[in-house]
Design a protein around this motif. Structure first.
Motif, short mmCIF file in Angstrom:
data_model
loop_
_atom_site.label_atom_id
_atom_site.label_comp_id
_atom_site.label_asym_id
_atom_site.label_seq_id
_atom_site.Cartn_x
_atom_site.Cartn_y
_atom_site.Cartn_z
N GLU A 36 0.58 -1.05 0.02
CA GLU A 36 -0.03 0.11 -0.10
C GLU A 36 1.02 1.21 0.11
O GLU A 36 0.43 2.49 -0.38
N ALA A 37 2.25 1.33 0.67
CA ALA A 37 3.03 2.44 0.59
C ALA A 37 3.43 2.63 -0.78
O ALA A 37 3.91 3.89 -1.28
N LEU A 38 3.56 1.61 -1.58
CA LEU A 38 4.41 1.82 -2.86
C LEU A 38 3.27 2.06 -3.95
O LEU A 38 3.61 2.65 -4.90
N GLU A 39 2.01 2.07 -3.71
CA GLU A 39 0.95 2.24 -4.64
C GLU A 39 0.85 3.49 -4.80
O GLU A 39 0.54 4.04 -5.96
N GLN A 40 1.25 4.59 -3.74
CA GLN A 40 1.30 6.10 -3.96
C GLN A 40 2.25 6.47 -4.89
O GLN A 40 2.09 7.40 -5.79
N LEU A 41 3.36 5.58 -5.02
CA LEU A 41 4.48 5.83 -6.19
C LEU A 41 3.78 5.71 -7.60
O LEU A 41 3.97 6.48 -8.44
N ARG A 42 2.95 4.65 -7.73
CA ARG A 42 2.38 4.11 -8.98
C ARG A 42 1.46 5.39 -9.50
O ARG A 42 1.51 5.55 -10.60
N ALA A 43 0.72 5.84 -8.52
CA ALA A 43 -0.17 6.95 -8.84
C ALA A 43 0.43 8.10 -9.52
O ALA A 43 -0.23 8.92 -10.16
N VAL A 44 1.68 8.36 -9.29
CA VAL A 44 2.34 9.51 -9.67
C VAL A 44 2.66 9.32 -11.08
O VAL A 44 2.45 10.50 -11.98
N ALA A 45 3.00 7.96 -11.43
CA ALA A 45 3.39 7.98 -13.02
C ALA A 45 2.95 6.54 -13.21
O ALA A 45 3.96 5.71 -13.34
N PRO A 46 1.75 6.00 -13.55
CA PRO A 46 1.29 4.66 -13.53
C PRO A 46 1.99 3.96 -14.87
O PRO A 46 1.95 2.73 -14.62
N ASP A 47 2.45 4.84 -15.86
CA ASP A 47 2.99 4.03 -16.84
C ASP A 47 4.55 3.83 -16.66
O ASP A 47 4.98 3.04 -17.63
N ARG A 48 5.02 4.16 -15.54
CA ARG A 48 6.43 4.14 -15.44
C ARG A 48 6.75 3.41 -14.12
O ARG A 48 7.93 3.19 -13.67
N VAL A 49 5.65 2.78 -13.49
CA VAL A 49 6.06 2.19 -12.13
C VAL A 49 5.38 1.10 -11.84
O VAL A 49 4.20 0.84 -12.41
N ARG A 50 6.15 -0.09 -11.63
CA ARG A 50 5.53 -1.37 -11.31
C ARG A 50 5.82 -1.61 -9.89
O ARG A 50 6.86 -1.37 -9.30
N VAL A 51 4.93 -2.70 -9.14
CA VAL A 51 4.78 -2.76 -7.82
C VAL A 51 4.52 -4.27 -7.77
O VAL A 51 3.89 -4.95 -8.32
N ARG A 52 5.43 -4.92 -6.56
CA ARG A 52 5.46 -6.02 -6.12
C ARG A 52 5.74 -6.31 -4.66
O ARG A 52 6.57 -5.61 -4.22
N ALA A 53 4.96 -6.80 -3.97
CA ALA A 53 5.37 -7.38 -2.58
C ALA A 53 6.26 -8.37 -2.55
O ALA A 53 6.38 -9.43 -3.21
N ILE A 54 7.52 -7.93 -1.86
CA ILE A 54 8.65 -8.78 -1.68
C ILE A 54 9.16 -8.83 -0.16
O ILE A 54 9.38 -7.77 0.29
#
Length: 241
Positions: A36-54
């Protein structure tokens, strides 16, 4: 377009570095335990951010890393910012062993997975945040300082291995001093405290210049030189470390 994977990007320096790389036009894959903390980054540039739980302490972490690389369409830079550390003068075994699992076992698990990926590509860049704490053993944080020394030595070995194998693989060992992040105990007064944003700018600059080793900042470079000159018998009597 340059592509970076940042493991440990949910907070602190990892998050700040991810933001800066994004501002500079990179495509980034960000990973951590709290998606959930990483999704805020994806919201900034959804076309250039990918997210995974690791979770680097889990055996499936390399598979998750490779899935993130695939999501990103490849990887040019692996940036390792995952780590824990606590002052533990009582030597509570649960704290010491948890530190070793994350900073030792987890570090090896992820960095070797990145190295093997870059080996297949013939080139790449691994950057990792270690610490000035790896310079000498600090009694209040034995496992932390020991694992940071381990990380530095491991990166040295990987750099030599890459040279022997003829890979165009760059290793960057980033050694900051005390940075105001959740890693530090807010009740402890740390000397020469630094703020995350300016430290992250120095880190990104060092990575883009493909520096081999960088100590942040110049005050800590001087301090590390001093630490190395202190005789062991004197070091063992210093109470603040």
């Amino acid at each position: 377009m340059k592509r970076a994977v940042i493991v440990g990007a949910t907070s602190g320096l990892g998050l700040e570095v991810a933001r800066l790389l994004l501002e500079r036009g990179w495509s980034i894959g960000v990973a951590g335990r709290r998606v959930e903390a990483l999704e805020q980054l994806r919201a900034v540039a959804p076309d250039r951010v990918r997210v995974r739980a690791i979770d680097v302490t889990q055996s499936d972490a390399p598979d998750r890393l490779h899935a993130l690389i695939d999501d990103l369409g490849g990887m040019d830079l692996y940036f390792h910012s995952s780590g824990i550390g606590r002052q533990n003068p009582d030597l509570d075994p649960s704290i010491e062993l948890a530190t070793v699992r994350t900073n030792g076992e987890g570090f090896v698990r992820m960095v070797t997975a990145a190295y093997r990926y870059f080996r297949t590509q013939g080139r790449g860049h691994i950057a990792a945040i270690t610490s000035v704490a790896g310079t000498r053993g600090m009694g209040a944080a034995a496992a932390y300082s020991a694992t940071k020394r381990f990380q530095r030595t491991y990166l040295d070995a990987l750099a030599q291995l890459a040279h022997r194998e003829g890979l165009r693989l760059r290793i960057t060992d980033i050694r900051p001093g005390f940075v105001r992040t959740a890693l530090l105990n807010p009740e402890v007064r740390y000397p020469m405290m630094m703020e995350p944003a300016p430290v992250a700018r120095q880190i990104v600059g060092a990575v883009e210049r493909r520096r081999r080793v960088v100590t942040i900042d110049r005050r800590y470079r001087a301090l590390v030189l001093l630490w190395r000159l202190i005789p062991q018998c004197v070091w063992e009597r210093i109470k603040w470390c």
